[in-house]
Design an enzyme around this catalytic site. Sequence first.
Site, PDB file in Angstrom:
ATOM      1  N   VAL A   1      -5.331   4.162  10.961  1.00 13.82           N
ATOM      2  CA  VAL A   1      -4.834   4.587   9.644  1.00 13.82           C
ATOM      3  C   VAL A   1      -3.550   3.878   9.236  1.00 13.82           C
ATOM      4  CG1 VAL A   1      -5.873   6.882   9.711  1.00 13.82           C
ATOM      5  CG2 VAL A   1      -3.580   6.528  10.663  1.00 13.82           C
ATOM      6  N   TYR A   2      -2.926   3.158  10.130  1.00 10.87           N
ATOM      7  CA  TYR A   2      -1.676   2.507   9.776  1.00 10.87           C
ATOM      8  C   TYR A   2      -1.906   1.411   8.741  1.00 10.87           C
ATOM      9  CZ  TYR A   2       0.565   4.677  13.883  1.00 10.87           C
ATOM     10  OH  TYR A   2       1.060   5.570  14.801  1.00 10.87           O
ATOM     11  N   ASN A   3      -1.331   1.621   7.569  1.00  9.22           N
ATOM     12  CA  ASN A   3      -1.334   0.603   6.520  1.00  9.22           C
ATOM     13  C   ASN A   3      -2.747   0.143   6.145  1.00  9.22           C
ATOM     14  OD1 ASN A   3       1.372   0.889   7.182  1.00  9.22           O
ATOM     15  ND2 ASN A   3       1.443  -1.017   8.344  1.00  9.22           N
TER      16      ASN A   3
END
Length: 247
Positions: A61-63
Amino acid sequence: MGGVEYVNLGRTGLRVSRVCLGMMSYGCHESREWALDEAAAEPIVRRAAESGITFFDTADVYNGGESEVLTGRLLRRLFGMREEYVVATKVHGQTMPGENGRGLSRKHVLASIDASLERLDLDYVDLYQIHRFDSRTPIEETMEALHDVVRAGKARYIGASSMFAWQLAKAQHVADLGGEHRPGDRRAVLVLREPRRHLAVDVRGDRVAAARDGAVVPLVAPPGPRSTPFSGGPGLLSSRRRTRWPA
C-alpha cells in the site's frame, strides 16, 4: 554510521542488519505528496547499503505500490546478488478494486503476493507480513494462505505488523493446531512489528519498553517470535538523534 551489527531474524538462520531501512518515504504517488522520487531516494538508500544495512522493509500500500517498484529497482542496482539483501513487504490494505481488494482472505493474500513480486521484480520476498489484523476473515484462512505462500517459494518467512497481543497469540494457536508455518517454527518465523504508539525503543536497540500494549513484550521474548520495532530511530541517519524516547 559505522559498525552495523548483524543478527538472526527471530529463531531462523536468516542474517539481517540490526538496522532495517523503511521504504515508505520512497516512490512518488498522489497519495503521498511528500514521498521522494528515485533520484532523491537513491543517495539515501545507497548510503544505507554502503554502511552495511542489508534489511529493507516496504508494503504493497505504500505510495500506490510505487515504493515496491522503487525498492526492487534500487536494490538490484546497489547489490551484486539477490542473496546479499533481505526484502520485507506487507499485505492487508486496499490495493485492488472491489470488496475482495483488501484484507487477509485467501483470495487477496494470494493475489497480493503475486502483485508485490511483480512490482518488486523479484522471484520471492524474504519476509511477508500481515500489515494489520483482519477481523472479517477467519484467522485459520489467513494462516493457511500464508503457509501456502511459503510452500510455493514466494516468501521465505512470515510476519505480522501492528497487532495486539491477543491477535498474535490467536494466530500462533491456529498455526499450531493446523500445522501451518508458525512463530518460532524452523521453517518460518512470525516477527511482530510494533509501532511507536505501542513501544518505545532505545537507540541501541537492545531494550524495549511497553508504552501501551504491555502484553506484547513477554509474547515476543525468547524463545518466542521476535520483535522488529519501527520508528525507533528518527533522525539517526541524519545525526539529529540526541535523546531516546521516554519509556
